[in-house]
Design a protein around this motif. Sequence first.
Motif, PDB file in Angstrom:
ATOM      1  N   UNK A  77      39.556 -45.562 -61.970  1.00 14.13           N
ATOM      2  CA  UNK A  77      38.406 -44.895 -62.575  1.00 14.13           C
ATOM      3  C   UNK A  77      37.192 -45.817 -62.576  1.00 14.13           C
ATOM      4  N   UNK A  78      37.421 -47.088 -62.919  1.00 19.23           N
ATOM      5  CA  UNK A  78      36.334 -48.061 -62.944  1.00 19.23           C
ATOM      6  C   UNK A  78      35.786 -48.340 -61.551  1.00 19.23           C
ATOM      7  N   UNK A  79      36.692 -48.464 -60.562  1.00 18.29           N
ATOM      8  CA  UNK A  79      36.268 -48.693 -59.181  1.00 18.29           C
ATOM      9  C   UNK A  79      35.511 -47.476 -58.651  1.00 18.29           C
ATOM     10  N   UNK A  80      35.988 -46.281 -58.997  1.00 17.84           N
ATOM     11  CA  UNK A  80      35.326 -45.053 -58.557  1.00 17.84           C
ATOM     12  C   UNK A  80      33.884 -45.006 -59.053  1.00 17.84           C
ATOM     13  N   UNK A  81      33.652 -45.388 -60.299  1.00 17.06           N
ATOM     14  CA  UNK A  81      32.293 -45.396 -60.845  1.00 17.06           C
ATOM     15  C   UNK A  81      31.395 -46.357 -60.057  1.00 17.06           C
ATOM     16  N   UNK A  82      31.928 -47.517 -59.718  1.00 14.56           N
ATOM     17  CA  UNK A  82      31.142 -48.501 -58.960  1.00 14.56           C
ATOM     18  C   UNK A  82      30.837 -47.990 -57.549  1.00 14.56           C
ATOM     19  N   UNK A  83      31.808 -47.315 -56.937  1.00 19.71           N
ATOM     20  CA  UNK A  83      31.580 -46.743 -55.601  1.00 19.71           C
ATOM     21  C   UNK A  83      30.512 -45.649 -55.677  1.00 19.71           C
ATOM     22  N   UNK A  84      30.571 -44.819 -56.713  1.00 13.44           N
ATOM     23  CA  UNK A  84      29.558 -43.777 -56.888  1.00 13.44           C
ATOM     24  C   UNK A  84      28.166 -44.395 -57.039  1.00 13.44           C
ATOM     25  N   UNK A  85      28.086 -45.514 -57.742  1.00 16.33           N
ATOM     26  CA  UNK A  85      26.795 -46.198 -57.905  1.00 16.33           C
ATOM     27  C   UNK A  85      26.264 -46.669 -56.550  1.00 16.33           C
ATOM     28  N   UNK A  86      27.166 -47.190 -55.709  1.00 12.97           N
ATOM     29  CA  UNK A  86      26.776 -47.632 -54.368  1.00 12.97           C
ATOM     30  C   UNK A  86      26.305 -46.451 -53.514  1.00 12.97           C
ATOM     31  N   UNK A  87      27.024 -45.337 -53.641  1.00 13.66           N
ATOM     32  CA  UNK A  87      26.669 -44.133 -52.869  1.00 13.66           C
ATOM     33  C   UNK A  87      25.308 -43.596 -53.310  1.00 13.66           C
ATOM     34  N   UNK A  88      25.081 -43.514 -54.612  1.00 13.14           N
ATOM     35  CA  UNK A  88      23.806 -43.012 -55.124  1.00 13.14           C
ATOM     36  C   UNK A  88      22.651 -43.888 -54.671  1.00 13.14           C
ATOM     37  N   UNK A  89      22.834 -45.193 -54.720  1.00 17.39           N
ATOM     38  CA  UNK A  89      21.778 -46.112 -54.290  1.00 17.39           C
ATOM     39  C   UNK A  89      21.494 -45.946 -52.795  1.00 17.39           C
ATOM     40  N   UNK A  90      22.568 -45.847 -51.999  1.00 17.99           N
ATOM     41  CA  UNK A  90      22.401 -45.670 -50.553  1.00 17.99           C
ATOM     42  C   UNK A  90      21.676 -44.366 -50.255  1.00 17.99           C
TER      43      UNK A  90
END
Length: 225
Positions: free
Chosen positions: A149-162
């Motif tokens: 869950x924590x890793x998923x949130x960080x990946x979503x942050x990377x996706x949103x920024x990209x």
Amino acid sequence: STQPEPNRVKTILEALSDQYESLIVISVAAKLSGTYSVIKKEADSLIENGYKISVIDSKLNSGAQGLLVTEAIKMLEAHKSHDEIVITLTQMSAKTKIYVCLNTLDYAVAGGRVPDTVGKIGKLFRMRPIMSLDQDGKGIAFKVGFSQKGITKKIYDLVKKAHNDKGIIGYSIVHCDNPTLADQYVNDMSLMVNKKPEFVSDISSIIAMHSGPGCVAVSIMTRKE
């Protein structure tokens, strides 16, 4: 996980060259496998005999490599020339990233994707890094979390920024026996970038050996590098 046998590669390339005007081979990252070198060597020998073959080091793997293949198919259907496709794919490779959400660190450590010392500390504190590839196609680990869950949130942050900074033109979701989390990624990513994935798929057995059961990976292709 062994490299392809050179004579078999040559036979396949010759057979395909007899069916098509030219060939474009999109290989898994050379930094991850000797496959690229084997194919390139055999292709070069055929090129000397008049065959038109381009071998591209995608510098990617798994779902990210699949995005590059998908882009090649679109260009082929749009009647782009061999050289146009090769040039575009080389450019798009640098604009494509993969982020892997691990369920366990054990397989990444055993496969050498994470240094043993880092792996020991990570497993001690139950940490999981996001696995990815650098610009040369070499495996890297960064941004630690303590759960999927924590890793998923960080990946979503990377996706949103990209998406905000570069614009996402396509993405894919792959997983290892975790369709539930993969479906969650599809639903969330569809809302984030306002489009469905190019494809959703199980990962190959060799990738599963390095990532482990339960993992999910997001690959994105952006307009700008």
